[in-house]
Design a protein around this motif. Structure first.
Motif, PDB file in Angstrom:
ATOM      1  N   THR A 159       0.849  -1.197   0.000  1.00  0.00           N
ATOM      2  CA  THR A 159       0.000   0.000   0.000  1.00  0.00           C
ATOM      3  C   THR A 159       0.883   1.244   0.000  1.00  0.00           C
ATOM      4  O   THR A 159       2.085   1.174   0.294  1.00  0.00           O
ATOM      5  CB  THR A 159      -0.916   0.054   1.246  1.00  0.00           C
ATOM      6  OG1 THR A 159      -0.084   0.005   2.413  1.00  0.00           O
ATOM      7  CG2 THR A 159      -1.871  -1.122   1.276  1.00  0.00           C
ATOM      8  N   VAL A 160       0.273   2.406  -0.321  1.00  0.00           N
ATOM      9  CA  VAL A 160       1.024   3.656  -0.460  1.00  0.00           C
ATOM     10  C   VAL A 160       0.599   4.640   0.619  1.00  0.00           C
ATOM     11  O   VAL A 160      -0.581   4.763   0.926  1.00  0.00           O
ATOM     12  CB  VAL A 160       0.774   4.275  -1.852  1.00  0.00           C
ATOM     13  CG1 VAL A 160       1.461   5.632  -1.972  1.00  0.00           C
ATOM     14  CG2 VAL A 160       1.288   3.345  -2.947  1.00  0.00           C
ATOM     15  N   ARG A 161       1.591   5.320   1.170  1.00  0.00           N
ATOM     16  CA  ARG A 161       1.308   6.353   2.179  1.00  0.00           C
ATOM     17  C   ARG A 161       1.779   7.705   1.663  1.00  0.00           C
ATOM     18  O   ARG A 161       2.873   7.816   1.103  1.00  0.00           O
ATOM     19  CB  ARG A 161       2.081   6.000   3.460  1.00  0.00           C
ATOM     20  CG  ARG A 161       1.896   7.009   4.582  1.00  0.00           C
ATOM     21  CD  ARG A 161       2.879   6.764   5.711  1.00  0.00           C
ATOM     22  NE  ARG A 161       4.235   7.218   5.358  1.00  0.00           N
ATOM     23  CZ  ARG A 161       5.277   7.093   6.170  1.00  0.00           C
ATOM     24  NH1 ARG A 161       5.157   6.509   7.345  1.00  0.00           N
ATOM     25  NH2 ARG A 161       6.468   7.533   5.794  1.00  0.00           N
ATOM     26  N   ALA A 212       5.505   6.857   0.374  1.00  0.00           N
ATOM     27  CA  ALA A 212       6.221   5.671   0.841  1.00  0.00           C
ATOM     28  C   ALA A 212       5.345   4.464   0.546  1.00  0.00           C
ATOM     29  O   ALA A 212       4.131   4.588   0.376  1.00  0.00           O
ATOM     30  CB  ALA A 212       6.473   5.786   2.348  1.00  0.00           C
ATOM     31  N   ILE A 213       5.979   3.290   0.453  1.00  0.00           N
ATOM     32  CA  ILE A 213       5.191   2.059   0.297  1.00  0.00           C
ATOM     33  C   ILE A 213       5.338   1.233   1.567  1.00  0.00           C
ATOM     34  O   ILE A 213       6.366   1.318   2.260  1.00  0.00           O
ATOM     35  CB  ILE A 213       5.649   1.220  -0.919  1.00  0.00           C
ATOM     36  CG1 ILE A 213       7.154   0.907  -0.828  1.00  0.00           C
ATOM     37  CG2 ILE A 213       5.329   1.943  -2.223  1.00  0.00           C
ATOM     38  CD1 ILE A 213       7.603  -0.195  -1.759  1.00  0.00           C
ATOM     39  N   SER A 214       4.319   0.450   1.868  1.00  0.00           N
ATOM     40  CA  SER A 214       4.446  -0.459   3.008  1.00  0.00           C
ATOM     41  C   SER A 214       5.548  -1.457   2.654  1.00  0.00           C
ATOM     42  O   SER A 214       5.655  -1.883   1.503  1.00  0.00           O
ATOM     43  CB  SER A 214       3.124  -1.185   3.256  1.00  0.00           C
ATOM     44  OG  SER A 214       2.745  -1.905   2.088  1.00  0.00           O
ATOM     45  N   CYS A 215       6.397  -1.767   3.619  1.00  0.00           N
ATOM     46  CA  CYS A 215       7.597  -2.562   3.331  1.00  0.00           C
ATOM     47  C   CYS A 215       7.210  -3.944   2.779  1.00  0.00           C
ATOM     48  O   CYS A 215       6.544  -4.719   3.457  1.00  0.00           O
ATOM     49  CB  CYS A 215       8.438  -2.732   4.597  1.00  0.00           C
ATOM     50  SG  CYS A 215       9.910  -3.723   4.302  1.00  0.00           S
ATOM     51  N   GLY A 248       5.126  -4.658   6.458  1.00  0.00           N
ATOM     52  CA  GLY A 248       4.828  -3.579   7.386  1.00  0.00           C
ATOM     53  C   GLY A 248       5.129  -3.890   8.846  1.00  0.00           C
ATOM     54  O   GLY A 248       4.919  -3.048   9.712  1.00  0.00           O
ATOM     55  N   CYS A 265      13.318  -1.714   6.090  1.00  0.00           N
ATOM     56  CA  CYS A 265      12.535  -0.500   6.356  1.00  0.00           C
ATOM     57  C   CYS A 265      12.956   0.147   7.674  1.00  0.00           C
ATOM     58  O   CYS A 265      12.274   1.033   8.173  1.00  0.00           O
ATOM     59  CB  CYS A 265      11.047  -0.824   6.353  1.00  0.00           C
ATOM     60  SG  CYS A 265      10.558  -2.037   7.608  1.00  0.00           S
ATOM     61  N   SER A 304      10.477   0.565  10.518  1.00  0.00           N
ATOM     62  CA  SER A 304       9.356   1.515  10.475  1.00  0.00           C
ATOM     63  C   SER A 304       8.146   0.927   9.758  1.00  0.00           C
ATOM     64  O   SER A 304       7.034   1.458   9.898  1.00  0.00           O
ATOM     65  CB  SER A 304       9.798   2.787   9.740  1.00  0.00           C
ATOM     66  OG  SER A 304       9.915   2.519   8.360  1.00  0.00           O
ATOM     67  N   TRP A 351       7.706   1.191   6.638  1.00  0.00           N
ATOM     68  CA  TRP A 351       7.506   1.983   5.425  1.00  0.00           C
ATOM     69  C   TRP A 351       8.827   2.247   4.721  1.00  0.00           C
ATOM     70  O   TRP A 351       9.865   2.397   5.379  1.00  0.00           O
ATOM     71  CB  TRP A 351       6.838   3.324   5.752  1.00  0.00           C
ATOM     72  CG  TRP A 351       5.463   3.162   6.311  1.00  0.00           C
ATOM     73  CD1 TRP A 351       5.127   3.136   7.638  1.00  0.00           C
ATOM     74  CD2 TRP A 351       4.257   2.956   5.573  1.00  0.00           C
ATOM     75  NE1 TRP A 351       3.773   2.932   7.774  1.00  0.00           N
ATOM     76  CE2 TRP A 351       3.215   2.826   6.514  1.00  0.00           C
ATOM     77  CE3 TRP A 351       3.949   2.880   4.208  1.00  0.00           C
ATOM     78  CZ2 TRP A 351       1.885   2.612   6.133  1.00  0.00           C
ATOM     79  CZ3 TRP A 351       2.627   2.674   3.828  1.00  0.00           C
ATOM     80  CH2 TRP A 351       1.610   2.536   4.793  1.00  0.00           C
ATOM     81  N   GLU A 391      10.374   5.004   1.997  1.00  0.00           N
ATOM     82  CA  GLU A 391      10.119   6.218   1.214  1.00  0.00           C
ATOM     83  C   GLU A 391      10.676   6.058  -0.183  1.00  0.00           C
ATOM     84  O   GLU A 391      11.821   5.666  -0.369  1.00  0.00           O
ATOM     85  CB  GLU A 391      10.768   7.413   1.917  1.00  0.00           C
ATOM     86  CG  GLU A 391       9.904   7.863   3.076  1.00  0.00           C
ATOM     87  CD  GLU A 391      10.339   9.217   3.620  1.00  0.00           C
ATOM     88  OE1 GLU A 391      10.947   9.993   2.855  1.00  0.00           O
ATOM     89  OE2 GLU A 391      10.059   9.472   4.800  1.00  0.00           O
TER      90      GLU A 391
END
Ligand code: DAH
Length: 340
Positions: free
Chosen positions: A241-243, A259-262, A267, A273, A276, A278, A280
């Protein structure tokens, strides 16, 4: 009959003496040709008593066949000798096992670029290339950079002269597109960028970026989010997913970093990551209305999103590469590890 036998003996002796294929050929003509000695004997048959003719004819034919065999055998032997001599004179040993062909493979960055291209082309974006030596106008001015922006400082940027820079990002392709086309479009570019950096493990003066943007009626942040999500899933797998977080870039409003979920720990938090969850990847936002207006694009009708990201980032996290310099050094011990 004696004459036949004598002739075969004589011919056999000469045939075995023949040392070249040419000499052998001449000999064959001399004995077996139309004016040859065997043909002459054949003519003698006319002067024989009728009862001796069949036996003589038979003996003569047999003798001819024998001689033909002898000549053929000698010819084969001479050919073989010839070949052996030729091979001995050649510098190569043709019986030696061959060297294995070394097949090349795309550079690890080309592999990453190819995957990015496939993902964006799959989403309907068109790929174009624009210059690495760029006009200051496209690299900064057209992108809304104020004249005192630190990126324009020659501490950070390679100026070639007052009007030309080595492009510091791939975003300047926007101005070139706006100048030549009218919306709607979905378009991207990918290539080398340059910044005036001292080189170390985590900094390089040469690196690669992708930039994409889309302009059409009714384009919103939701389209950006959907597109980046689809792109990230094509690149990193279906669960990503994207943040978005607010960020500032002169050429977008609003601007975000994304950022994308690792994809390595889904995640949960891992070394890639940095615990975290995430990773970037780059910057994005809605194309600044001032830019659209500068290029006479009606902002009541059209809006656009844009995003950009670094190419190195992708193999860095996928393969845990810890030194940026490796990408530019052409060391096969490094590169051969990345079989496409
Ligand atoms: N050009 C920016 C950089 O090099 C990255 C970027 C940010 C590109 C936002 C974009 C964007 O297209 O919309 O840091």
């Amino acid at each position: 009959m004696n004459q036949i036998e004598t002739l075969v003996r004589k011919a056999e002796g000469e045939v075995n003496e023949a040392s070249t294929l040419k000499a052998l050929q001449e000999m064959q003509v001399r004995y077996l040709g139309r004016h040859g000695e065997f043909t002459a004997l054949l003519r003698a048959i006319g002067g024989l008593p009728a009862e001796e003719k069949p036996a003589f004819g038979k003996a003569l034919n047999e003798a001819k066949a024998r001689l033909e065999n002898i000549i053929e055998a000698r010819r084969a032997a001479l050919r073989k000798e010839d070949e052996t001599r030729r091979h001995a004179a050649e510098p190569q040993d043709l019986t030696m096992p061959g060297r294995r062909m070394r097949a090349g493979l795309p550079h690890v960055l080309s592999q990453a670029a190819d995957r990015i291209k496939a993902a964006l082309i799959g989403l309907g974006f068109e790929l174009i290339e624009t210059p690495e030596l760029e006009l200051v106008k496209y690299n900064f001015t057209a992108l809304n950079y104020p004249p005192d922006h630190p990126a324009m400082d020659d501490q950070d940027t390679f100026y070639v002269d007052d009007d030309h820079v080595m492009r510091t990002h791939t975003t300047p392709f926007q101005g070139r597109v706006f100048e030549e086309r009218r919306p709607p479009f979905r378009i991207f570019t990918i290539g080398r960028c340059f910044r005036n950096e001292a080189v170390d493990r985590t900094h390089h003066h040469t690196f690669h970026q992708v930039d994409a943007f889309m302009v059409d009626e009714g384009v919103s942040m939701a389209h950006l989010r959907g597109t980046l999500g689809a792109f990230a899933r094509a690149m990193f797998g279906p669960s990503v997913t994207v943040r978005f977080r607010p960020d500032y870039f002169p050429f977008v409003e609003p601007g975000v970093d994304f950022a994308i979920s690792c994809p390595f720990c889904e995640g949960e938090g891992c070394v890639v990551c940095k615990r975290s969850g995430w990773i970037e990847l780059g910057g994005a936002g809605m194309v600044h209305p001032d830019i659209l207006e500068n290029y006479d694009i009606d902002t009541d009708r059209y809006t656009g999103f844009a995003f950009g990201l670094g190419v190195e980032r992708i193999p860095i996290m996928r393969y845990r590469i810890d030194d940026l310099r490796l990408f530019m050094e052409n060391d096969l011990r490094f590169l051969e590890q990345f079989q496409a």
